[in-house]
Scaffold this active site. Structure first.
Site, PDB file in Angstrom:
ATOM      1  CB  ALA A 197      -1.069  -0.405   1.822  1.00  0.00           C
ATOM      2  N   PRO A 212       3.293   4.612  -0.868  1.00  0.00           N
ATOM      3  CG  PRO A 212       3.043   6.474  -2.102  1.00  0.00           C
ATOM      4  CD  PRO A 212       3.450   4.990  -2.047  1.00  0.00           C
ATOM      5  N   GLY A 213       0.618   5.062  -0.298  1.00  0.00           N
ATOM      6  CA  GLY A 213      -1.244   5.305   0.823  1.00  0.00           C
ATOM      7  C   GLY A 213      -2.182   6.221  -0.511  1.00  0.00           C
ATOM      8  N   GLY A 214      -1.685   6.587  -1.750  1.00  0.00           N
ATOM      9  CA  GLY A 214      -2.880   6.796  -2.781  1.00  0.00           C
ATOM     10  C   GLY A 214      -3.199   6.267  -3.284  1.00  0.00           C
ATOM     11  CG  ASP A 250       0.165  -0.923  -7.109  1.00  0.00           C
ATOM     12  OD1 ASP A 250      -0.132  -0.421  -8.882  1.00  0.00           O
ATOM     13  OD2 ASP A 250       1.493   0.567  -7.034  1.00  0.00           O
ATOM     14  CB  CYS A 291       4.557   1.089 -12.233  1.00  0.00           C
ATOM     15  SG  CYS A 291       5.899   1.633 -10.684  1.00  0.00           S
TER      16      CYS A 291
END
Length: 288
Positions: free
Chosen positions: A57, A59-61, A125, A178
């Site tokens: 998770a 940095p938290g976006g 992610d 990414c």
């Protein structure tokens, strides 16, 4: 700023507009990230009342984006294996006033068995070779190697092995990276489908990006790749749905209090008890 095709609360801003030091940013009224990074949660589509796990998770976006969609209903468990990055995750959750979250600092093989069969939605992610970051960070180019891609792919498979465990019957998992490498994208999807026949690959969306590539059991038309010219950093995006045995059929009942007790004993857990600002918005810089 201008609206995007992803959501009516996601906006693009010019790169020369700096919002990170504004009072509104410090108040947690919006979060800044790439347009393509917002796409994973839009495909996951968490609903108020869902139990959601954001497994990688920081940095938290995406965590704060999920929290907005949950509207203080249901439960969000947001995890980061790296202890320093977990503190950044905690800070962003506090800044944005996330109230229905448990923040954990654990490896997937410790966390996921505890949560087996409890989650409606899971976001993976995955940590990757970061080829989509090369245009921003020279270190990504310096660290690139075929060996690193293979190592990342092996780690991603270990992560999804754990992520599948936590899904309820009919639960949905979104997998994203990414990076360009097929080894970390289509090949991982093929691995999931071959290893877990109860998982079905769903169409993601045609609202953004372009189809991926066929590889084994992975149908390229059902996955999305978002390239720079599509509006963001490189963000191949995949969505899967799990069709598992009905929990009632095997006499298994999830005791949420028991799960929380296990979490309290085994993990570093921080409960956040602030109010989520209504109408929280996500802004993204327009790519060069």
């Amino acid at each position: 700023y201008k609206s995007t095709s992803m959501s009516d609360v996601i906006f693009e801003i010019p790169e020369d507009v700096k919002l990170g030091k504004t009072v509104q940013h410090h108040q947690g009224l919006f979060y800044l990230q790439e347009v393509s990074a917002c796409s994973a949660v839009e495909v996951l589509d968490p609903q108020p009342g869902d139990f959601v796990l954001d497994l990688c998770a920081a940095p938290g976006g995406k965590t704060t984006q999920i929290a907005m969609k949950l509207a203080n209903q249901g439960l969000l468990i947001t995890n980061e294996i790296d202890s320093q990055r977990a503190q950044i995750l905690l800070s962003n959750c506090e800044r944005c006033g996330v109230s229905n979250a448990i923040i954990t600092n654990a490896s997937p093989d410790v966390l996921c068995p505890v949560l087996e069969g409890t989650m409606d939605k899971v976001l993976v992610d995955a940590p990757c070779s970061g080829e989509g970051m090369i245009r921003k960070h020279s270190a990504a180019m310096e660290e690139w190697s075929v060996a690193n891609i293979k190592a990342c792919a092996a780690r991603q498979k270990r992560i999804v092995d754990q992520a599948v465990k936590v899904l309820k019957a009919g639960g949905i998992m979104v997998y994203s990276t990414c990076t360009y490498a097929m080894e970390e994208n289509e090949e991982v999807i093929d691995y999931i489908l071959a290893t877990y026949p109860e998982m079905e690959l769903l169409d993601t969306t045609d609202r953004f990006g372009r189809p991926g590539f066929d590889f084994g059991l992975c149908e390229g038309t059902k996955v999305r790749r978002i390239f720079l010219m599509d509006g963001g950093e490189i963000r191949p995006l995949y969505q899967l749905s799990a069709f598992r045995l009905d929990l009632e059929d095997v006499g298994y009942v999830v005791n949420v209090s028991h799960v929380f007790n296990l979490l309290s004993c085994c993990l570093q857990v921080t409960l956040i008890s602030q109010y989520v600002p209504q109408g929280c918005r996500w802004f993204s810089s327009v790519p060069e």
